[in-house]
Design an enzyme around this catalytic site. Structure first.
Site, mmCIF file in Angstrom:
data_model
loop_
_atom_site.group_PDB
_atom_site.id
_atom_site.type_symbol
_atom_site.label_atom_id
_atom_site.label_comp_id
_atom_site.label_asym_id
_atom_site.label_seq_id
_atom_site.Cartn_x
_atom_site.Cartn_y
_atom_site.Cartn_z
ATOM 1 N N ASP A 232 0.818 -0.955 0.019
ATOM 2 C CA ASP A 232 0.373 -0.220 0.223
ATOM 3 C C ASP A 232 0.745 1.224 0.051
ATOM 4 O OD1 ASP A 232 -2.127 1.988 -0.092
ATOM 5 O OD2 ASP A 232 -2.971 0.942 1.762
HETATM 6 C C1 BGC Z 1 -4.865 3.225 0.203
HETATM 7 C C2 BGC Z 1 -4.962 2.202 -1.429
HETATM 8 C C3 BGC Z 1 -4.280 3.325 -2.340
HETATM 9 C C4 BGC Z 1 -2.810 3.979 -2.674
HETATM 10 C C5 BGC Z 1 -3.106 5.193 -3.346
HETATM 11 C C6 BGC Z 1 -3.624 4.233 0.100
HETATM 12 O O1 BGC Z 1 -3.469 5.351 1.020
HETATM 13 O O2 BGC Z 1 -4.750 2.254 1.311
HETATM 14 O O3 BGC Z 1 -6.208 1.539 -1.055
HETATM 15 O O4 BGC Z 1 -4.974 2.308 -3.773
HETATM 16 O O5 BGC Z 1 -4.038 5.044 -1.135
HETATM 17 O O6 BGC Z 1 -4.353 5.787 -3.826
#
Ligand code: BGC
Length: 762
Positions: A232
């Site tokens: 993530d």
């Molecule tokens: C989120 C993800 C997301 C990523 C990119 C993170 O903060 O938890 O779900 O895909 O950011 O935006």
């Protein structure tokens, strides 16, 4: 050139760079070898592609993105229970990926809904692992059918936003296997996603991004996942540990420190270059997968996609209450439309999933079109501030009073359902509650249309209104869908994919949520959602699987292929469903299984299959289901495997988890061979629980019970000695009786253990 050759030509630097993003949304390209970058974009209910994918990541990356179709969010999609439809949504999003030059979409999200407060619940499907797994697979299969990759996220036990970066989810092994891992396992096995995103949080003390057990042993070795694991955004704390655990791609990038760390580790032997090469190969495989089929950018038809968003919204909405058949509405002379959300619908939640829609249907406008000829009065009713405004309420009452029906559009404020923090409570604003109560006090025909992504508290007002429609965060086509449903152009067919509790304190996670000292204990174990409410016999506002229709359905003729069957042979079932009403409609048929007796605690029922069936008035269709061994098994931490037990199971078919129409009892013959876990210190109870041990103890107990001294002690102490002995170690009893035994206790014990371990379980 094949991948092995390509990797052999890469320098260590190039391989290290490939394992770290090149920008906020891209992998690192290796121009020298013609290795292109791949572009990733959020997800999940539409694309959020920023114009410049090469920029670095910062909070501004939540800014305006290129317009894309905004579909209903996952909690709505799940309420459709429609795998074909969700696949179509995936395909449509896949087409938009092609149009916007996106290679991998960062979705779907499939975390289980443990508490209604989780700020991202709107992005997740369900509280049930089977339903969540199946629907995720449908979405992934849809996207990937277009040659674009999908990312199943957030792996794992990321069930709250509160302290998501530091919190450790403390989950026991059985609960992980049966609930939290299970839903990912189902999705992965049914759809083979190109990518899995590991979550921010820790699991039992270890960052998910650093867990070899999770990312390599379970995901790759057990489940045969063959895509890439990406982090993530910002979930990496130590690039070496995470690489060794199995994170192929650190996102976002570039990250100088991680790069340096990798280079130093290789140089000083802390990291084997082979691990880096393997990681690089997996990323290259994904790039090749994409480029093999990558087409030139091709525009999508905005109108067609908008109509798919409309259709999806209408299949997802759930009619929660319809007393006196208040809906569908016959065109009345005067309609009062009240509530800001009628003109400013909430189509999605906040955070990384935010889509810039191509178009938005406005409920008020759509109602006006359908209710042509009726007079419509509008009042805003509330602002998004949580303060009481009596004047607005009075004005709303005035229009409601003179109308034939009041349609009250209620939305949570936009900042209530947002990534990175949880909701504080399940309440609507004071103004909204007061508004519903005031309007319904002057207008008996009041219908509330709820525009939110996870359950809210309804107990203060639900008895005052005859109609409630759960319209969800309904995507850009929701406005038309609401109007179509209210006026009966579409028969509602959604059912909620999560329990709506009466109050927050009823929720199984309530005592432990949100955790303390950076640990949140999943104390309810496997009893998540309806598994808990059923077991505790708690009244709920609306049960899992519930939703009304404008027509009625009857279930009959539940037939099973055999009333006694071996688990490996599975079971086939059929059931007839008839539309007994006057309108064509769709019914979601749910099949639950209950293990009537088991060594470990089991839920009262668990969803194992479902089907959505379209029926004309008077029409009957026969639905078939097949159950396999897994559907009857539980995970035994003791044996580290799934096991079935001999005995009776109830097969239940119904309209919801609390409205079972037909039940058939069947007898399962287990073929699971479980290893014997009896040991020197096992108690009598444990010996009795083991089929091999039971025989031995039963013989032994006869001797013990017949022993005079034993009988005397038992009588004198006035206790049931046999009961008392259950939780005593067998060796302890043998030692007490040593004087009367032919061999020393240790010797007897050793023989007994050889005997039980040498025999197969029946
Ligand atoms: C989120 C993800 C997301 C990523 C990119 C993170 O903060 O938890 O779900 O895909 O950011 O935006």
């Amino acid at each position: 050139m094949n991948i092995d050759e390509l990797v052999s030509q890469m320098t260590i630097k190039e391989k290290a760079a490939l394992c770290i993003g090149g920008s906020a949304w891209c992998t690192t390209s290796v121009r020298r070898l013609g290795i292109p970058e791949i572009i990733m974009t959020d997800g999940p209910h539409g694309l959020r592609r920023v114009e410049n994918v090469n920029e670095s990541h910062n909070i501004a990356s939540l800014k305006e993105s290129i317009p894309a179709t905004c579909f209903p969010t996952a909690s709505a999609l799940a309420a459709s229970w429609d795998v074909e439809l969700i696949k179509e949504v995936g395909e449509t999003i896949g087409e938009e990926c092609i149009a916007q030059d996106v290679d991998i979409i960062l979705g779907p999200g499939n975390n289980m809904k443990r508490t209604p407060l989780c700020g991202r619940n709107f992005e997740y499907f369900s509280e049930d692992p089977y339903l969540g797994g199946d629907l995720s697979a449908a979405f992934i299969n849809g996207v990937q059918s277009k040659g674009v990759g999908a990312t199943l996220k957030h792996f794992i036990a990321n069930n709250q936003e509160y302290k998501r970066n530091t919190m450790s989810s403390e989950v026991d092994e059985r609960t992980l296997r049966e609930i939290y891992l299970r839903t990912f396992e189902i999705a992965i096995k049914k759809s083979r996603p190109w990518a899995v995103m590991c979550s921010y949080n820790k699991l039992n003390g270890t960052y998910c991004s650093e867990s070899y057990e999770l990312l390599t042993q379970i995901l790759r070795e057990e489940w045969k996942f063959d895509g890439i694991v990406m982090s993530d955004w910002g979930a990496i704390h130590d690039r070496i540990k995470s690489l060794k655990a199995g994170v192929d791609l650190e996102m976002p990038g570039p990250k100088k420190n991680s790069f340096k760390q990798l280079m130093t580790a290789i140089r000083n032997g802390e990291l084997d270059e082979e691990i880096l090469s393997k990681t690089a190969k997996r990323i290259l495989k994904t790039i090749v997968r994409r480029y093999k089929v990558k087409e030139d950018k091709r525009d999508f038809d905005v109108n067609i996609h908008h109509s798919i968003a409309r259709k999806t919204a209408s299949e997802s909405m759930v009619l929660l209450k319809n007393e006196r058949d208040i809906l569908p509405i016959e065109k009345p002379e005067l309609i009062a439309i009240i509530g800001k959300a009628a003109k400013n619908p909430k189509i999605q939640g906040g955070g990384s999933s935010l889509v810039t829609p191509t178009n938005v249907d406005i409920p008020y406008e759509e109602i006006k079109k359908i209710a042509e000829g009726s007079k419509i009065l509008y009042e805003e009713g509330y602002t998004m501030e949580d303060e009481l405004n009596q004047e607005m309420i009075n004005r709303a009452k005035d229009v409601a009073k003179i109308a034939k029906i009041a349609l009250l559009f209620i939305a949570l404020p936009p900042n209530k359902e947002f990534e990175s923090y949880d909701r504080d409570d399940m309440h609507l604003s004071k103004q909204q509650v007061e508004l519903i109560k005031s309007v319904s006090s002057v207008q008996p025909n009041t219908v509330v249309i709820l525009n939110n992504g996870s359950p809210i508290s309804m107990k203060e007002w639900i008895d005052d209104v005859p109609g409630v429609l759960q319209a969800w965060l309904m995507g850009q086509g929701g406005g038309k869908a609401v109007a179509d449903i209210l006026f009966g152009r579409i028969n509602p067919s959604g059912k909620i994919a999560e329990t709506f509790p009466v109050k927050l304190s009823d929720n199984p996670a309530y005592i432990n949520y949100p955790g303390e000292n950076d640990r949140v204990i999943y104390g309810e174990g496997i009893f998540v959602g309806y598994r808990y409410y059923d077991k505790k016999q708690i009244d709920v506002q609306f049960p899992f699987g519930y939703g009304l229709s404008y027509t009625t359905f009857e279930y009959s003729n539940l037939k099973v292929s055999s009333s006694k069957f071996r688990d490996i042979d599975g079971l086939a079932l059929t059931v007839d469903v008839t539309n007994t009403g006057k309108m064509a409609g769709k019914e979601i048929v749910q099949l639950y299984v209950m293990d009537r007796e088991s060594k470990l605690a089991r839920p009262i029922k668990e969803l194992k299959r479902f089907a959505k069936v379209d029926l004309r008035p008077g029409e009957t269709k026969t639905i078939s289901f097949n159950l396999d061994m897994q559907d009857f098994a539980y995970y035994s931490p003791q044996h580290k495997s799934w096991v079935t037990e001999n005995g009776e199971f109830d097969i239940m078919v119904g309209k919801s988890s609390r409205e079972i129409c037909l039940t058939n009892r069947v007898n399962l013959i287990s073929t699971t061979e479980i290893s014997c876990t009896l040991n020197y210190n096992s108690t009598i109870r444990e010996w009795l629980e083991d089929e091999r041990g039971r025989e031995i103890i039963e013989n032994l107990s006869k001797n013990i019970m017949n022993n005079k001294e034993f009988q005397q002690i038992s009588k004198g102490a006035n206790i049931d000695m046999w009961k008392a002995a259950q939780d005593t170690q067998l060796i302890f009893i043998l030692k007490q009786m040593a004087w009367s035994l032919p061999l020393v206790p240790d010797m007897i014990m050793s023989r007994l253990l050889t005997q039980v371990h040498g025999r197969r379980n029946k």
